[in-house]
Structure formats: structure tokens, C-alpha cells
Design a protein around this motif. Structure first.
Motif, PDB file in Angstrom:
ATOM      1  N   THR A   1      38.475  47.942  36.402  1.00  9.68           N
ATOM      2  CA  THR A   1      38.268  48.143  37.966  1.00  9.68           C
ATOM      3  C   THR A   1      39.359  47.777  38.476  1.00  9.68           C
ATOM      4  O   THR A   1      40.444  47.413  37.767  1.00  9.68           O
ATOM      5  N   ASP A   2      39.422  47.799  39.847  1.00 14.15           N
ATOM      6  CA  ASP A   2      40.490  47.378  40.742  1.00 14.15           C
ATOM      7  C   ASP A   2      40.211  46.195  41.300  1.00 14.15           C
ATOM      8  O   ASP A   2      40.813  45.634  42.548  1.00 14.15           O
ATOM      9  N   ALA A   3      39.429  45.268  40.645  1.00  9.46           N
ATOM     10  CA  ALA A   3      38.819  43.805  41.357  1.00  9.46           C
ATOM     11  C   ALA A   3      40.205  43.227  41.599  1.00  9.46           C
ATOM     12  O   ALA A   3      41.195  42.934  41.088  1.00  9.46           O
ATOM     13  N   SER A   4      40.179  42.406  42.922  1.00  9.36           N
ATOM     14  CA  SER A   4      40.853  41.427  43.250  1.00  9.36           C
ATOM     15  C   SER A   4      40.124  40.195  43.452  1.00  9.36           C
ATOM     16  O   SER A   4      38.967  40.117  43.540  1.00  9.36           O
ATOM     17  N   LEU A   5      40.914  38.803  43.326  1.00  6.30           N
ATOM     18  CA  LEU A   5      40.121  37.652  43.307  1.00  6.30           C
ATOM     19  C   LEU A   5      39.169  37.388  44.510  1.00  6.30           C
ATOM     20  O   LEU A   5      38.214  36.814  44.577  1.00  6.30           O
ATOM     21  N   THR A   6      39.609  38.401  45.618  1.00  5.41           N
ATOM     22  CA  THR A   6      38.790  38.155  46.958  1.00  5.41           C
ATOM     23  C   THR A   6      37.871  39.156  46.908  1.00  5.41           C
ATOM     24  O   THR A   6      36.798  38.910  47.987  1.00  5.41           O
ATOM     25  N   SER A   7      37.883  39.966  46.408  1.00  3.58           N
ATOM     26  CA  SER A   7      36.825  41.237  46.698  1.00  3.58           C
ATOM     27  C   SER A   7      36.321  41.643  45.068  1.00  3.58           C
ATOM     28  O   SER A   7      36.132  43.052  45.156  1.00  3.58           O
ATOM     29  N   PHE A   8      35.956  40.776  44.370  1.00  2.00           N
ATOM     30  CA  PHE A   8      35.425  41.453  42.953  1.00  2.00           C
ATOM     31  C   PHE A   8      34.116  41.956  43.086  1.00  2.00           C
ATOM     32  O   PHE A   8      33.544  42.734  42.231  1.00  2.00           O
ATOM     33  N   GLY A   9      33.516  41.806  44.343  1.00  2.00           N
ATOM     34  CA  GLY A   9      32.165  42.372  44.518  1.00  2.00           C
ATOM     35  C   GLY A   9      32.077  43.884  44.715  1.00  2.00           C
ATOM     36  O   GLY A   9      31.341  44.409  44.248  1.00  2.00           O
ATOM     37  N   SER A  10      33.110  44.286  45.405  1.00  2.00           N
ATOM     38  CA  SER A  10      33.313  45.515  45.818  1.00  2.00           C
ATOM     39  C   SER A  10      34.352  46.455  44.894  1.00  2.00           C
ATOM     40  O   SER A  10      34.870  47.244  45.238  1.00  2.00           O
ATOM     41  N   ALA A  11      34.566  45.735  43.734  1.00  3.17           N
ATOM     42  CA  ALA A  11      35.494  46.436  42.914  1.00  3.17           C
ATOM     43  C   ALA A  11      35.066  47.789  42.311  1.00  3.17           C
ATOM     44  O   ALA A  11      33.763  47.947  42.037  1.00  3.17           O
TER      45      ALA A  11
ATOM     46  N   LEU B   1      44.983  36.150  36.610  1.00  4.67           N
ATOM     47  CA  LEU B   1      43.556  35.963  37.264  1.00  4.67           C
ATOM     48  C   LEU B   1      43.672  35.320  38.501  1.00  4.67           C
ATOM     49  O   LEU B   1      43.199  35.631  39.586  1.00  4.67           O
ATOM     50  N   PHE B   2      44.316  34.057  38.249  1.00  4.24           N
ATOM     51  CA  PHE B   2      44.309  33.117  39.620  1.00  4.24           C
ATOM     52  C   PHE B   2      45.559  33.027  40.232  1.00  4.24           C
ATOM     53  O   PHE B   2      45.605  32.459  41.346  1.00  4.24           O
ATOM     54  N   ASP B   3      46.810  33.027  39.725  1.00  2.86           N
ATOM     55  CA  ASP B   3      47.955  32.580  40.471  1.00  2.86           C
ATOM     56  C   ASP B   3      48.650  34.254  40.928  1.00  2.86           C
ATOM     57  O   ASP B   3      49.088  33.934  42.138  1.00  2.86           O
ATOM     58  N   TYR B   4      48.469  35.266  40.258  1.00  5.41           N
ATOM     59  CA  TYR B   4      49.254  36.427  41.023  1.00  5.41           C
ATOM     60  C   TYR B   4      48.134  37.387  41.855  1.00  5.41           C
ATOM     61  O   TYR B   4      48.470  38.298  41.983  1.00  5.41           O
ATOM     62  N   ASP B   5      46.933  36.953  41.645  1.00  7.84           N
ATOM     63  CA  ASP B   5      45.724  37.601  42.298  1.00  7.84           C
ATOM     64  C   ASP B   5      45.852  39.140  41.748  1.00  7.84           C
ATOM     65  O   ASP B   5      45.866  40.356  42.407  1.00  7.84           O
ATOM     66  N   LYS B   6      46.188  39.145  40.282  1.00  8.78           N
ATOM     67  CA  LYS B   6      45.798  40.493  39.688  1.00  8.78           C
ATOM     68  C   LYS B   6      44.577  40.273  38.891  1.00  8.78           C
ATOM     69  O   LYS B   6      44.710  40.104  37.500  1.00  8.78           O
ATOM     70  N   PHE B   7      43.484  39.967  39.289  1.00  2.00           N
ATOM     71  CA  PHE B   7      42.121  39.783  38.969  1.00  2.00           C
ATOM     72  C   PHE B   7      42.067  40.929  37.547  1.00  2.00           C
ATOM     73  O   PHE B   7      41.276  40.484  36.788  1.00  2.00           O
ATOM     74  N   ALA B   8      41.905  42.068  38.040  1.00  2.00           N
ATOM     75  CA  ALA B   8      41.544  43.218  36.964  1.00  2.00           C
ATOM     76  C   ALA B   8      42.441  43.192  36.089  1.00  2.00           C
ATOM     77  O   ALA B   8      42.152  43.255  34.762  1.00  2.00           O
TER      78      ALA B   8
END
Lengths: 312, 277
Positions: free
Chosen positions: A43-53, A272-279
Motif C-alpha cells: 500500500t501507500d500507507a504512511s505513519l499518520t494515515s495508515f487507516g486510509s492506506a 517505518l518510524f524515522d523517514y515516515d516511509k511506513f509502506a
């Protein structure tokens, strides 16, 4: 199979009732999070918006970026040099550390298997590194390896091995060696104890017979000790290897932000947590899981582990 | 012949000395450093020459270190109790009741114990946010089940399998329900194995770093490994090594004491489970 008696059926039913809470917890803490991690990787999930990935296919793994002028380039984890260097760091770390831990563990186990006064005290002392939290070990060694005030540089300069202090954790040439040093120091006791348990199962009369036949110590080790202790040693090696492949703590604490020691776990967590590239980080976690799962399955098949307990 | 055997003995004791020295020296040196303060820290010493407790005093008076120790004790204790409760009945089923799929279940449990924690990190992060546990100690208690529970189940199952079948036959014939069998027949026999696994689970939970670093965000909530990892000075040249070593010694001493006291139990637990603690 014979038809089950009422009693057996009742016992089977309660077996599942007993197992249910544990299975539920394991599903909530392991299975579901694992599946979500794999999903986030697509997905395109990010740390702040993984609900709407949203689902984006394999873009995090591999994607062709077209410049529009006939040229373009491949993007994604599978062509990411930083990822592959993290994979290589992890593999290199695992191979070297586990090999040396096995050798040192064997030496310590052979020593502890001898009879000498104060053996219990020595065995307790050997366990100390294992008891020290990994983070604390990393800090302790970080201090001992300090470039200006560290005792290791002082020792090596006193005996003339070094002429100038070395920045062990900061220098690209030695950072990985420093990480390995801490890991080997910390986990050799584990290896030694498992091998020692194997050594203690070898009956004394085999050694006695070898001695009467005039077999030398080296041959005794190679022909008797090693083959008999091998199964116990292999189990220890596999557990250590699986553990080494996911190393995180020592690297994070001892050599933060060093490309020479960045391992797969560190790479994944950074994204995941430092670069905000959760996906992207999730995709890396998924690959790491696949690698470890394959090794585990291979091991279970190779050793034909008896799990049913029926052959005992 | 005589000389040779003396030489051999000397070599053996030399090797023994090296083994013991490398094992205890780093911890000894941490204690040594923790007792020095000010400029004294920056002179390399091999033997203790001052006895200055100011690093220990400042560890407890500045900030929330005392609170963080309590956090760690709370998390590790609750984790051990919960995984024991869940594991005793589960391992009874796995060890003593033959049913279809048992081997597969055991295999699943074993493979979860080898899970790389990073593989579940992003999914677990979502679950913990959904449950509203972010920055709560319960997030750790929940997530630590991923390694303590399979380990505990595995070791207790192995242990229970070794018990002879006669011990429960009478109870089964009397029609005692399984829960009663577990409580009356097995629990009293299980204590040694439970002490061992409990200790190992406690140590593992006490030392855990990755989840604690990720799921907690404020200083007063942190557990000690993260607290120690994050101690820093205003710049790279002002890292308070004395304080770090004092904190390290404080959190390590109880573990070293536990290991020395329960040495035999820990060794047997490690070899039974062949799982790293």
C-alpha cells in the motif's frame, strides 16, 4: 483409528478449550500483525494515515519510473542499494559472529567439562555476559571502545599493538567489527552452555576406552567428541543464526546511523518510524520475514524434528 | 613426562583465567567507571582508586529513573504471570491429550518463538494504536506475549511430556475434569519448570528494546533499556558516561544476582527450550 470413547472425546474437547486463550493471544499478537505488515507493504500507507492506506501493487518492491522521453529507471526495494547493503551487512554479521561464537563456545564448553576446583564459580562467571541486557552491553562496550578515553585503546597501546587510538565505533573500517565483538562477547555463554549440555551426555566409558587404546586427545576430539556433540551444536547454531539475522539493539545503540553496520532490522525500522516511509519499511519487514521463515522451514525439514512426541 | 603435565596444567589454568577475565571484565569496568566522577572518569584506570557515589545519587535524583525501574518491574512481572496462566493449561493439552493437529499446533507455537520482531512491528503498531495502548505500559505487556508465550508453552510442554502417564490415570478413571487434573496433579509437579521459564521470561521482558523503543514515547513511561540507550549529553563530547554506567550497573545487578542464584535452573531451562533468553 478406533472409534473414540466418550472419555477421549471429552478430553479432546477440553484440549481445545484449554488451547483457545493461548491461540487467541498468539493470533492477536503475531498472526494478525504479520498479515497487516505484509498488506502495508503493498500500500501507500504512511505513519499518520495508515487507516486510509490504498493498494498500490508491488510498487514498494519494484516500479518502473518512466521519464517520458524514452528513458526511465527502476525504483523500489529490490533495486535499492541501501537495502541490499543492509542484507549483506546482516549476512556478514551472522556468518562471522555465529562461527566465532561456536568456536569460542566449544572451547569454553570443553574447559567447563573438565573437573577442577571452583568449577561452579567459573560456570557462574561465564554466564554473566548473557545476563547483562543487550543495550547495557552495547553501552559498556561503547565506553570501553571510546576513541579517547577507552580502555581497549589504552590496553592495545600499552602492549604496542596500536600506535595511535582507533575510533572503533565511528570508523567505517572497524564499526562492524565492534558490533560483532559485543555480540560475540554477549552470546558465547549461550553457545557454550548448549554445547556443554551436549558434552555432558557423552558417557565417560567411551573416553576411557579411547584412552586405553592410546588414542591422542586431538583424535579423541575429532573422532568421538565432535560427532557426538554435533546434534546439540547444530541446534544451538541454528537458534543463534536466526537470532543474529534479526539483530537490532547492538547496532542501534553502538553505531547509530552507520551505513557499514545498518542491518535489515535497522533499515526496516528507520523507514517505518524515522523517514515516515511506513509502506516501504513494511515491505522490508516482509522480506526479512520471508528470509527467516525459509531458513526455519529448511531447518525443521533437515533435522526432521519430532514434534508429535509419539516416538518418545 | 612430569614437566609436560605441569605445562599442560599451567596452560589449562591460563586458558581458564582468560575465559573468566573476559567474561567479568566489562561489568567490572562498568562498576569502576560508575564510581568515578568529574575529570577522574577520563583517566583510564584498571584498579579501583576512588569510591564516589555521586553518579548513583544523580541517577535517582535527576529525572525519572526510579520510576522507569518500576515500569520495568511492572511490565516484566505482569508478562510472566499472564504467560504462565495461559501456558499451563495450553501445554497440558499439548503434552497429555492426543488429538488431531497437535503436531502442527506445536510447530506453529515453535515457529512463532522464532518470529523476527521487526516482521510484526508495523502491524503491531496499528493494533496498539487501535486499542488505544500507545505510550501505555500495557502495549508492552501485550506485545511481549509474542516471545514469552511460545517459549513458556514449549518448555512446559516438553517438561510435562516426560512425566509418566500413571500420575494422571487414577484421576482420569475417577472422572476428574481436566481442569482439576491440571490443578491437583500437574501444578504441584510443574513448579520447578515454572520457576525456570518464569525467570527466563522475566529476563527477556526486562531486556527487551525494540518494542519498548517504538510503543512508548514519553520519558516517564519508558522501561530501563530504552532509558539507558537514550541518555545523552548536550553534545557528543558531553555524554555522561558516569551516569550511564551507574544506571547500567543498577539494572544489571539484580539480573546477575538472579543468574548466580538460579544458575542451574537457568541452564536447564535454556537447554530444554534451546531458546535464547
Amino acid at each position: 483409528m478406533a472409534p473414540q470413547s466418550g472419555l477421549a472425546r471429552q478430553r479432546t474437547r477440553s484440549a481445545w478449550v484449554f488451547l483457545a486463550p493461548m491461540l487467541f493471544v498468539l493470533a492477536a499478537v503475531a498472526l494478525y500483525p504479520l498479515l497487516r505488515t505484509i498488506w502495508f507493504g503493498f500500500t501507500d500507507a504512511s505513519l499518520t494515515s495508515f487507516g486510509s492506506a490504498r493498494f498500490v501493487g508491488i510498487r514498494n518492491y519494484l516500479e518502473w519510473l518512466d521519464y517520458g522521453d524514452g528513458n526511465g529507471e527502476w525504483l523500489g526495494l529490490l533495486v535499492d542499494g541501501r537495502w541490499w547493503s543492509a542484507v549483506w551487512n546482516t549476512v556478514r554479521f551472522t556468518l562471522v559472529s555465529v562461527t566465532l561464537e561456536t568456536i569460542f563456545g566449544m572451547v569454553i564448553a570443553l574447559v567447563l567439562n573438565q573437573k577442577f576446583p571452583g568449577r561452579a564459580v567459573v560456570r557462574a562467571a561465564v554466564l554473566i555476559p548473557w545476563a547483562i541486557p543487550t543495550v547495557v552491553s552495547a553501552k559498556m562496550w561503547g565506553w570501553m571502545l571510546h576513541d579517547q578515553f577507552g580502555i581497549i585503546n589504552d590496553m592495545l597501546m600499552r602492549v604496542g599493538i596500536l600506535s595511535a587510538p582507533v575510533a572503533w565505533t565511528a570508523s567505517p573500517d572497524t564499526a562492524m567489527a565492534a558490533v560483532m565483538m559485543v555480540d560475540i562477547w554477549k552470546t558465547t555463554p549461550f553457545m557454550a552452555l548448549l554445547i556443554l549440555a551436549g558434552l555432558q551426555m557423552i558417557p565417560d566409558d567411551i573416553y576411557e576406552a579411547a584412552r586405553l587404546d592410546g588414542v591422542g586427545p586431538v583424535r579423541t576430539f575429532r573422532r568421538i567428541t565432535l560427532p557426538l556433540v554435533l546434534p546439540a551444536m547444530l541446534v544451538a547454531v541454528v537458534f543463534r543464526a536466526l537470532d543474529a539475522l534479526r539483530i537490532f539493539d547492538i547496532v542501534y545503540v553502538l553505531t547509530p546511523n552507520s551505513p557499514e553496520t545498518r542491518t535489515m532490522s535497522v533499515f526496516a525500522r528507520e523507514n517505518l518510524f524515522d523517514y515516515d516511509k511506513f509502506a516501504y519499511g513494511s515491505a522490508a519487514s516482509t522480506l526479512l520475514f520471508l528470509i527467516i521463515a525459509m531458513i526455519t522451514i529448511g531447518f525443521i525439514y533437515a533435522t526432521r524434528m519430532d514434534l508429535s512426541g509419539t516416538r518418545e | 613426562m612430569k614437566v609436560q603435565s605441569y605445562l599442560r596444567k599451567a596452560a589449562f589454568y591460563l586458558l581458564l583465567g582468560v575465559i573468566v577475565l573476559q567474561a567479568v571484565f566489562p561489568f567490572y569496568y562498568a562498576i569502576l567507571t560508575s564510581l568515578e566522577s568529574g575529570q577522574a572518569i577520563f583517566d583510564v584506570n584498571y584498579l579501583p582508586h576512588v569510591f564516589d557515589l555521586s553518579n548513583y545519587k544523580s541517577a535517582f535524583t535527576n529525572g525519572v529513573f526510579g520510576h522507569q525501574i518500576l515500569n520495568s518491574i511492572f511490565v516484566a512481572t505482569v508478562v510472566v504471570v499472564l504467560s504462565m496462566l495461559l501456558a499451563v493449561t495450553a501445554s497440558y493439552s499439548l503434552a497429555r491429550i492426543p488429538f488431531k493437529g497437535r503436531a502442527l499446533l506445536l510447530l506453529t507455537v515453535l515457529s512463532v518463538s522464532m518470529f523476527p520482531q521487526i516482521a510484526v512491528l508495523s502491524g503491531l503498531f496499528e493494533v496498539i494504536r487501535m486499542m488505544g495502548l500507545f505510550n501505555s505500559l500495557w502495549s508492552l505487556i501485550f506485545s511481549y506475549m509474542i516471545f514469552t508465550l511460545p517459549f513458556t508453552v514449549w518448555v512446559l510442554t516438553t517438561f510435562m511430556r516426560k512425566l509418566p502417564s500413571e500420575i494422571e490415570e487414577a484421576a482420569i478413571m475417577d472422572g476428574a475434569p481436566p481442569l482439576v487434573i491440571v490443578r491437583r496433579v500437574f501444578l504441584p509437579l510443574l513448579w520447578p519448570a515454572m520457576v525456570t521459564t518464569g525467570l527466563l521470561a522475566f529476563i527477556h521482558a526486562w531486556n527487551e528494546f525494540l518494542f519498548a523503543l517504538t510503543f512508548l514515547s514519553t520519558d516517564s513511561q519508558r522501561t530501563v533499556p530504552v532509558a539507558i540507550a537514550l541518555i545523552s549529553g548536550r553534545s557528543e563530547f558531553e555524554i555522561p558516561w558516569g551516569n550511564i554506567m551507574a544506571a547500567s550497573v543498577i539494572v544489571t545487578l539484580p539480573l546477575v544476582a538472579l543468574v548466580l542464584i538460579f544458575q542451574r535452573k537457568i541452564v536447564s531451562g535454556l537447554t530444554a527450550g534451546a531458546v535464547k533468553g
